[in-house]
Motif scaffolding. Structure first.
Motif, PDB file in Angstrom:
ATOM      1  N   THR A 196       0.860  -1.260  -0.022  1.00  0.00           N
ATOM      2  CA  THR A 196       0.065  -0.023  -0.073  1.00  0.00           C
ATOM      3  C   THR A 196       0.907   1.192  -0.114  1.00  0.00           C
ATOM      4  OG1 THR A 196      -0.132  -0.268   2.355  1.00  0.00           O
ATOM      5  CG2 THR A 196      -2.130  -1.103   1.093  1.00  0.00           C
ATOM      6  N   THR A 197       2.096   1.227   0.391  1.00  0.00           N
ATOM      7  CA  THR A 197       2.899   2.526   0.511  1.00  0.00           C
ATOM      8  C   THR A 197       4.104   2.530  -0.173  1.00  0.00           C
ATOM      9  OG1 THR A 197       4.211   1.760   2.446  1.00  0.00           O
ATOM     10  CG2 THR A 197       2.035   2.922   2.749  1.00  0.00           C
ATOM     11  N   SER A 198       4.562   1.286  -0.849  1.00  0.00           N
ATOM     12  CA  SER A 198       6.074   1.553  -1.550  1.00  0.00           C
ATOM     13  C   SER A 198       5.826   2.002  -2.905  1.00  0.00           C
ATOM     14  CB  SER A 198       6.841   0.210  -1.667  1.00  0.00           C
ATOM     15  OG  SER A 198       8.080   0.444  -2.238  1.00  0.00           O
ATOM     16  N   PRO A 199       6.748   2.876  -3.365  1.00  0.00           N
ATOM     17  CA  PRO A 199       6.678   3.478  -4.759  1.00  0.00           C
ATOM     18  C   PRO A 199       7.071   2.315  -5.825  1.00  0.00           C
ATOM     19  CG  PRO A 199       7.922   4.575  -3.612  1.00  0.00           C
ATOM     20  CD  PRO A 199       7.528   3.884  -2.569  1.00  0.00           C
ATOM     21  N   TYR A 200       7.625   1.425  -5.094  1.00  0.00           N
ATOM     22  CA  TYR A 200       8.390   0.347  -5.945  1.00  0.00           C
ATOM     23  C   TYR A 200       7.542  -0.978  -6.107  1.00  0.00           C
ATOM     24  CZ  TYR A 200      12.612   3.387  -5.470  1.00  0.00           C
ATOM     25  OH  TYR A 200      13.413   4.183  -5.380  1.00  0.00           O
ATOM     26  N   PHE A 201       6.480  -1.053  -5.657  1.00  0.00           N
ATOM     27  CA  PHE A 201       5.872  -2.166  -5.332  1.00  0.00           C
ATOM     28  C   PHE A 201       5.295  -2.864  -6.827  1.00  0.00           C
ATOM     29  CE2 PHE A 201       2.442  -5.030  -4.583  1.00  0.00           C
ATOM     30  CZ  PHE A 201       3.024  -6.095  -3.783  1.00  0.00           C
ATOM     31  N   SER A 202       4.799  -1.809  -7.616  1.00  0.00           N
ATOM     32  CA  SER A 202       4.123  -2.219  -8.789  1.00  0.00           C
ATOM     33  C   SER A 202       5.323  -2.844  -9.727  1.00  0.00           C
ATOM     34  CB  SER A 202       3.334  -1.154  -9.234  1.00  0.00           C
ATOM     35  OG  SER A 202       4.027   0.105  -9.459  1.00  0.00           O
ATOM     36  N   ARG A 203       6.314  -1.878  -9.624  1.00  0.00           N
ATOM     37  CA  ARG A 203       7.444  -2.543 -10.460  1.00  0.00           C
ATOM     38  C   ARG A 203       8.076  -3.875 -10.075  1.00  0.00           C
ATOM     39  NH1 ARG A 203       8.090  -2.207 -15.026  1.00  0.00           N
ATOM     40  NH2 ARG A 203      10.480  -1.772 -15.521  1.00  0.00           N
ATOM     41  N   ALA A 240      14.460  -3.575  -1.397  1.00  0.00           N
ATOM     42  CA  ALA A 240      14.255  -2.176  -1.506  1.00  0.00           C
ATOM     43  C   ALA A 240      12.774  -1.561  -1.586  1.00  0.00           C
ATOM     44  CB  ALA A 240      14.693  -2.043  -3.228  1.00  0.00           C
ATOM     45  N   VAL A 241      11.864  -2.927  -1.766  1.00  0.00           N
ATOM     46  CA  VAL A 241      10.455  -2.276  -1.673  1.00  0.00           C
ATOM     47  C   VAL A 241      10.295  -2.211  -0.128  1.00  0.00           C
ATOM     48  CG1 VAL A 241       8.143  -3.458  -2.026  1.00  0.00           C
ATOM     49  CG2 VAL A 241       9.971  -3.618  -3.725  1.00  0.00           C
ATOM     50  N   ALA A 242      10.677  -3.101   0.585  1.00  0.00           N
ATOM     51  CA  ALA A 242      10.416  -2.958   2.111  1.00  0.00           C
ATOM     52  C   ALA A 242      10.877  -1.636   2.711  1.00  0.00           C
ATOM     53  CB  ALA A 242      10.891  -4.285   2.802  1.00  0.00           C
ATOM     54  N   MET A 243      12.172  -1.547   2.320  1.00  0.00           N
ATOM     55  CA  MET A 243      12.991  -0.242   2.916  1.00  0.00           C
ATOM     56  C   MET A 243      12.275   1.062   2.509  1.00  0.00           C
ATOM     57  SD  MET A 243      16.926  -0.913   2.212  1.00  0.00           S
ATOM     58  CE  MET A 243      17.623  -2.336   2.945  1.00  0.00           C
ATOM     59  N   THR A 244      11.452   0.976   1.198  1.00  0.00           N
ATOM     60  CA  THR A 244      10.711   2.230   0.635  1.00  0.00           C
ATOM     61  C   THR A 244       9.327   2.326   1.048  1.00  0.00           C
ATOM     62  OG1 THR A 244      10.760   1.105  -1.350  1.00  0.00           O
ATOM     63  CG2 THR A 244      12.348   2.693  -1.321  1.00  0.00           C
ATOM     64  N   SER A 245       8.906   1.275   1.788  1.00  0.00           N
ATOM     65  CA  SER A 245       7.554   1.361   2.589  1.00  0.00           C
ATOM     66  C   SER A 245       7.377   2.601   3.644  1.00  0.00           C
ATOM     67  CB  SER A 245       7.293  -0.132   3.108  1.00  0.00           C
ATOM     68  OG  SER A 245       7.273  -1.039   2.313  1.00  0.00           O
ATOM     69  N   SER A 246       6.151   2.892   4.061  1.00  0.00           N
ATOM     70  CA  SER A 246       6.124   3.808   4.855  1.00  0.00           C
ATOM     71  C   SER A 246       5.367   3.307   6.131  1.00  0.00           C
ATOM     72  CB  SER A 246       5.676   5.237   4.232  1.00  0.00           C
ATOM     73  OG  SER A 246       5.220   6.244   5.084  1.00  0.00           O
ATOM     74  N   PRO A 247       5.916   3.289   7.284  1.00  0.00           N
ATOM     75  CA  PRO A 247       7.161   3.670   7.831  1.00  0.00           C
ATOM     76  C   PRO A 247       8.153   2.488   7.122  1.00  0.00           C
ATOM     77  CG  PRO A 247       6.040   2.704   9.699  1.00  0.00           C
ATOM     78  CD  PRO A 247       5.184   2.867   8.398  1.00  0.00           C
ATOM     79  N   PRO A 248       9.323   2.762   6.758  1.00  0.00           N
ATOM     80  CA  PRO A 248      10.341   2.047   6.259  1.00  0.00           C
ATOM     81  C   PRO A 248      10.581   0.910   7.187  1.00  0.00           C
ATOM     82  CG  PRO A 248      11.139   4.066   6.176  1.00  0.00           C
ATOM     83  CD  PRO A 248       9.967   4.332   6.980  1.00  0.00           C
ATOM     84  N   LEU A 249      10.787  -0.376   6.399  1.00  0.00           N
ATOM     85  CA  LEU A 249      11.118  -1.574   7.101  1.00  0.00           C
ATOM     86  C   LEU A 249      12.541  -1.983   6.693  1.00  0.00           C
ATOM     87  CD1 LEU A 249       7.938  -3.465   5.601  1.00  0.00           C
ATOM     88  CD2 LEU A 249       8.263  -2.917   8.278  1.00  0.00           C
ATOM     89  N   LEU A 250      13.417  -2.004   7.810  1.00  0.00           N
ATOM     90  CA  LEU A 250      14.732  -2.599   7.658  1.00  0.00           C
ATOM     91  C   LEU A 250      15.009  -3.568   8.334  1.00  0.00           C
ATOM     92  CD1 LEU A 250      17.470  -1.608   6.640  1.00  0.00           C
ATOM     93  CD2 LEU A 250      17.850   0.110   8.270  1.00  0.00           C
ATOM     94  N   TYR A 251      14.922  -4.685   7.929  1.00  0.00           N
ATOM     95  CA  TYR A 251      15.087  -6.096   8.778  1.00  0.00           C
ATOM     96  C   TYR A 251      16.708  -6.377   9.218  1.00  0.00           C
ATOM     97  CZ  TYR A 251      10.150  -6.915   7.832  1.00  0.00           C
ATOM     98  OH  TYR A 251       9.063  -6.919   7.697  1.00  0.00           O
TER      99      TYR A 251
END
Ligand code: DP6
Length: 321
Positions: A196-203, A240-251
């Motif tokens: 729902t939030t990462s601009p990279y998800f669709s790519r 990259a998709v996780a990190m660009t989510s909001s809030p960012p996910l850094l595992y």
């Protein structure tokens, strides 16, 4: 009405991240994994007409409502068997739970196989795949051994099968454990936030199938280097998709990143190896058996690595009692 099954965790080479239907837990993308051979989950299911509630014990501790997912899975079996009996589920992992080592995959694969036998339903592989997937998207892959493909099918569901048996192409997998703590954001929540939030998800979704097909072709050719390139890239795309989510996910932790750099350095020096990381700080390195000691030593040299678990490829879920 009692049976025990063992299932082993799997690690995706081409990752699943994001759902196209949350109710049916249908993945947005397919995935390709290897099933591990040396660590596992043992689950006993016993249906009992005298119980008035399901009871779930995970690693000897009684679980609370957090185990709604287990109850939902049992409900589907009760519906198929036409009974109302509640059940006692006892499950134990011989590896850290909830820390990016796919305990939900092996857990639900073992649960569906044990429940099927306990109720003598003899469901077909496709039904077990559906029942496992609805509980956890990576679980169907642990029903099978070796190299396993999970794909969306044209009928709106998923299908899953082994593309190569474990003994056909032996690999070593080294898991650098950098924390035993459960992760703060579950994969389920993390991937929904990414969708729902990462601009990279669709790519990610658009470019995923090409990675999946190329990886399958390279398994068929036994091309370890090419497969490794695709797998490492799929992992970094997912993060990259996780990190660009909001809030960012850094595992990752610092040690995770340092392990990744070590694997890349080893590869530069001529050793065939690559890494993958899931929704937790453990790093998984893959190599052919002749390089396993070198890979292990390299991971063990990283400050913050608590231990390295080594595994070969393993079999799918099976009944043991
Ligand atoms: C990063 O299967 O745990 O390990 O379907 O919500 O239970 P749910 O998610 P889960 O997600 C696994 C994500 C991953 C990548 C992978 O194994 O493909």
């Amino acid at each position: 009405m009692r049976a025990t099954a063992i299932a082993q965790p799997n690690i995706a080479l081409i990752k699943y991240w994001g759902k196209r239907d949350c109710d049916l837990n249908l993945p947005a993308v397919g995935s390709l994994s290897v099933t591990l051979g040396s660590i596992g989950t043992r689950t006993t299911v016993e249906f009992d007409a005298t119980l008035n509630a399901d009871r779930v014990y995970i690693n000897e501790q009684e679980a609370d409502s957090a185990n709604r997912r287990v109850e939902n899975c049992l409900d589907r079996f009760r519906e198929k068997a036409g009974i109302a009996h509640k059940a006692i589920v006892t499950t134990a992992n011989d590896f850290p739970t909830g820390a990016g080592l796919a305990s939900s995959a092996s857990g639900f694969a073992a649960l569906v196989v044990a429940a099927d036998r306990a109720l003598e339903l003899n469901l077909g592989a496709d039904e077990l795949v559906d029942l496992a997937r609805i509980s956890s998207g990576s679980a169907p892959r642990s029903l099978f051994g070796g190299f396993v493909l999970l794909e969306n099918d044209s009928g709106g569901g998923t299908r899953c099968s082994s593309v190569l048996a474990p003994e056909t192409w032996p690999w070593s997998i080294m898991i650098a454990v950098t924390s035993d703590a459960p992760k703060k954001v579950s994969s389920t929540d993390g991937m929904e936030s990414s969708r729902t939030t990462s601009p990279y998800f669709s790519r990610w979704v658009e470019t995923h199938d090409a990675d999946l097909q190329a990886a399958v072709a390279n398994i068929e050719k036994r091309d370890f280097e090419k497969l490794g390139e695709l797998a490492e890239r799929s992992c970094l795309k997912m993060h990259a998709v996780a990190m660009t989510s909001s809030p960012p996910l850094l595992y990752w932790s610092g040690a995770t990143l340092e392990c990744a750099q070590n694997i890349r350095e080893l590869r530069k020096s001529g050793v065939s190896t690559f890494f993958s990381i899931d929704a937790g700080p453990q790093l998984k390195a893959f190599c052919l058996p002749e390089n396993s000691e070198m890979v292990r030593e390299s991971l063990e040299s990283v400050p913050g690595v608590l231990r390295v678990i080594s595994s070969k490829l393993g079999e799918g879920a099976r009944i043991v009692e």
